[in-house]
Design an enzyme around this catalytic site. Structure first.
Site, short mmCIF file in Angstrom:
data_model
loop_
_atom_site.label_atom_id
_atom_site.label_comp_id
_atom_site.label_asym_id
_atom_site.label_seq_id
_atom_site.Cartn_x
_atom_site.Cartn_y
_atom_site.Cartn_z
N GLU A 150 57.64 -17.01 48.54
CA GLU A 150 56.23 -17.80 48.86
C GLU A 150 55.83 -17.68 47.37
O GLU A 150 55.79 -16.84 46.42
CB GLU A 150 55.44 -17.29 49.65
N GLU A 210 58.40 -15.46 56.45
CA GLU A 210 59.32 -14.42 56.07
C GLU A 210 60.68 -14.10 57.09
O GLU A 210 61.72 -13.71 56.50
CB GLU A 210 58.54 -12.96 56.34
N ASP A 227 53.68 -5.43 52.86
CA ASP A 227 53.23 -5.63 54.26
C ASP A 227 53.61 -6.59 54.91
O ASP A 227 53.87 -6.49 56.46
CB ASP A 227 51.70 -5.49 53.97
N HIS A 287 47.30 -5.04 52.45
CA HIS A 287 48.04 -5.30 51.24
C HIS A 287 48.02 -4.09 50.32
O HIS A 287 48.16 -4.13 49.28
CB HIS A 287 47.21 -6.32 50.41
#
Ligand SMILES: Cc1ncc(C[n+]2csc(CCOP(=O)(O)OP(=O)(O)O)c2C)c(N)n1
Ligand SMILES: [Mg+2]
Lengths: 348, 324
Positions: free
Chosen positions: B29, B60, B85, B127
């Protein structure tokens, strides 16, 4: 209201010729359908004899859909067939004795005893072995198409999924990605109207699964999955379009799963009239009738094909029974690949 | 040699491989036009074009599953998760397909998944994680955790060359903080070979990733006590360099295992168990573990400091071992 295009049945021999099949091809298609059903019937016998560990699945009712799509692929195209798609392996040329060996967990099955039933594929024939998780092979098929696009190869990937598994995110992500990048892929939905015991209205709320294609920016087509010629024609169109750079198609083959989900399941939840209605459009019987009416299939040709298939299956079973059990000492071999594993033509 | 940050070294490794091998491509991304959330691939799309630096949708599963398919067709994908993550959304594709494919079907899946991981800047629960232990547990996957710029480049090149699915954990807290000389030419750093970050004779610290620097600082403080601490940087958690760890344990006879991931079932447990099994007779103290507590990663700096092992924690642990 349907959004997808509802495909017409195929009519005359002329029309079939235009779609790229001559009479010999048609007899080959018929033979492949017989082998497909025969492998699964013999497999069922093996299962009842206690020779097949685990469970046993068949694609009875799906022979035309599987054989029709696979016949429309070229040998350069790749695919990720599922548990109802025995016909794909047959068309691609997996020898039945290796399929029986796989059922029995023997070393000569494509999965060499490491995985069972239809969790197998011969990579050399362009097929990738399915995993249980559905429809997890769709992103993989999409990745194959991505590779073709990156390398600008005129090849197409075919990814299969069931109407039940259409509910999972993998389907959505694959179609989103393939749609945005116009990848050369055909998504084939084996819609056999049941996901184990769950009917279609609990899996999707549109009329057809293929109605979704519009939302991903490509065409959706629904075809009678018991009509091998119509499946072939639509698959061929979709594959040709993908090959020419026209992007994906979602091709939905409508059938009925004519047995339980697997051998343990008597499908008590399927209304009897539904079975009766679909038994009237048995894919093999329908095609046989069509061949007699349109391609002058004779009694002797029919007998010859049937006898050839029977002989093939009998000798295949014998050969499979001779295949050794895998050696437990090899259990931990090959968890990790070695550089030599990449020493294949397509990794160069 | 040029002085590069850890982040620049990752870019350098990736660029080196993309220039050398046309099969290598990057997908993720915002990796293209934007150059990646952390700018690892800044300028890559201009150099390699949009079909080798591919801006993927927020998907993903499609990224990792797609990388798997492309690898099976002969390409060498490098997939970037925007943050480590988010690998949870692609767990299935790593664990169910990529990891098992070689064993089950005989097909290698040469993919690299780049995972910006680790905490220390209030990234909060989603994160900041270090999920390497979860993946080290999966047969068929490899896990790489570079600590230095030189290793960041050499290990990335090895990961891309490797015929297996490799998870490359790049620690975000090291990206711009750590700078060092990095050879300009192409080189590989073997997977499964630890590095002695600092030699010592009294206690061994076994660690990896950002914790190498925490261990280093603690070791310096122990110098003042007259205690000599060895720091072993594992570099890769799977495969892990068991011989090097056992050798260091035998030499010093006291071991502290340190990691930023949470404690229970963390990879440190595997190391401690192995030392107990294979070097028990050589030990002069029980193996000690220092790791994050078993909670999600907190957001507030006060809480995060209590979560991530600090230099003081390691110093205290080392003193305990020294006195044992
Ligand atoms: C992710 C996942 N959840 C559950 C299952 C268990 N399961 C196997 S087949 C099946 C039904 C699948 O239905 P459908 O997609 O319509 O395919 P069909 O079996 O009808 O061909 C289920 C629930 C599975 N294989 N994968
Ligand atoms: Mg179904």
């Amino acid at each position: 209201m349907a959004i997808a295009r509802e495909a017409e049945p195929v009519g005359s021999l002329t029309e079939v010729r235009e779609a790229g099949l001559d009479r010999d091809d048609l007899l080959g298609v018929y033979r492949n359908m017989l082998i497909t059903r025969g492998v699964e019937e013999r497999g069922h016998i093996l299962y009842r004899q206690g020779k097949i560990p685990g469970s046993f699945y068949t694609g009875r009712g799906n022979e035309a859909a599987a054989v029709g799509v696979a016949t429309a692929m070229t040998s350069e195209d790749v695919g990720t067939p599922l548990h109802r798609d025995m016909g794909v392996h047959i068309v691609r040329g997996v020898e039945p004795w290796r399929i029986f060996a796989n059922y029995m967990g023997r070393v000569d099955g494509p999965a060499r005893g490491r995985d069972g039933n239809v969790h197998m594929a011969d990579e050399r024939l362009g097929m990738i072995a399915m995993v249980s998780h559905l429809p997890a092979m769709l992103p993989v098929a999409t990745g194959c198409a991505l590779a073709f696009r990156i390398r600008e190869e005129a090849r197409v990937a075919v990814g299969w999924f069931g109407e039940g598994a259409s509910a999972r995110g993998d389907a959505h992500e694959s179609m989103t990605f393939a749609g945005t990048r116009k990848l050369p892929i055909v998504f084939v939905c084996d819609n056999n109207q049941w996901a184990y015991s769950t009917p279609t209205h609990f899996e999707y709320a549109t009329e057809h699964v293929a109605d979704r294609a519009e939302a991903y920016g490509f065409e959706g087509v629904v075809v009678d999955g018991t009509d091998v010629l119509a499946v072939y024609r639509e698959a061929r169109r979709a594959i040709d379009k993908a090959r020419a750079g026209g992007g994906p198609t979602l091709l939905e083959c409508l059938t009925l799963r004519m047995e339980g989900h697997a051998v343990h399941d008597d499908a008590f939840y399927v209304p009897k009239p539904m079975f009766e209605r679909w038994a009237e459009s048995d894919p093999i019987e329908s095609f046989r009738t069509w061949l007699r009416a349109n391609a002058e299939l004779t009694d002797s040709e029919e007998d010859e094909i049937a006898a050839g298939v029977k002989k093939l299956l009998t000798s295949s079973l014998e050969r499979a029974e001779e295949s050794p059990q895998p050696d437990p000492a090899t259990l931990t071999d090959g968890v990790y690949a070695t550089p030599e594993d990449l020493d294949t033509p397509h990794h160069k | 040699m040029a002085e590069l940050t850890y982040l620049q070294a990752i870019s350098d490794g990736l660029r080196t491989e993309m220039r050398r091998d046309k099969r290598v491509f990057l997908i993720g991304e915002d990796v293209g036009v934007y150059g990646g959330a952390f700018k690892v691939s800044a300028g890559f799309q201009e150099e390699f074009g949009p079909w080798r630096v591919i801006d993927a949708p927020l998907a993903e599963t499609a990224i990792v599953g797609g990388a798997t398919g492309a690898a099976m067709m002969g390409l060498r994908p490098v997939a970037e998760m925007q943050f480590a993550d988010f690998i949870s959304c692609a767990w299935d594709h790593l664990v169910t397909i990529a990891a098992k494919q070689r064993w089950r079907a005989g097909t290698p899946v040469p993919i690299v998944v780049r995972l910006p991981s680790g905490g220390g800047f209030s990234g909060g629960p989603f994160h900041s994680q270090n999920p390497e232990s979860s993946f080290a547990h999966i047969p068929g996957l490899k896990c790489v955790c570079p600590a230095t710029p030189e290793d960041a480049k050499g290990l990335l090149i090895s990961a891309i060359e490797d015929p297996n699915p490799v998870l490359y954990f790049e620690h975000k807290h090291l990206y711009r903080r750590i700078k060092a000389e990095v050879p300009e030419e192409r080189y590989t750093t073997p997977l499964g070979k630890a590095r002695t970050h600092r030699e010592g004779s009294d206690i061994s610290v076994i660690t990896w990733g950002a914790m190498v620097y925490t261990a280093e600082e603690a070791a310096q403080q122990l110098d003042a006590d007259g205690v000599s601490v060895e720091v072993i940087d594992l570099r890769t958690v799977m495969p892990w360099d068991k011989p090097a760890v056992l050798e260091s344990a035998r030499k010093t006879s006291k071991v502290l295992v340190l990691h930023e991931d949470t404690r229970t079932g963390g990879f440190g447990a595997e190391i401690a168990a192995t030392i107990a099994e294979e070097a028990f007779e050589d030990l002069d103290a029980p193996v000690k573990r220092i790791a994050a507590p078993d909670t999600p990663v907190p957001f507030s700096p006060a809480l995060e400091k209590a979560f991530i092992p600090q230099v003081e924690d390691v110093v205290a642990g080392l003193r305990e071992l020294a006195e044992y």
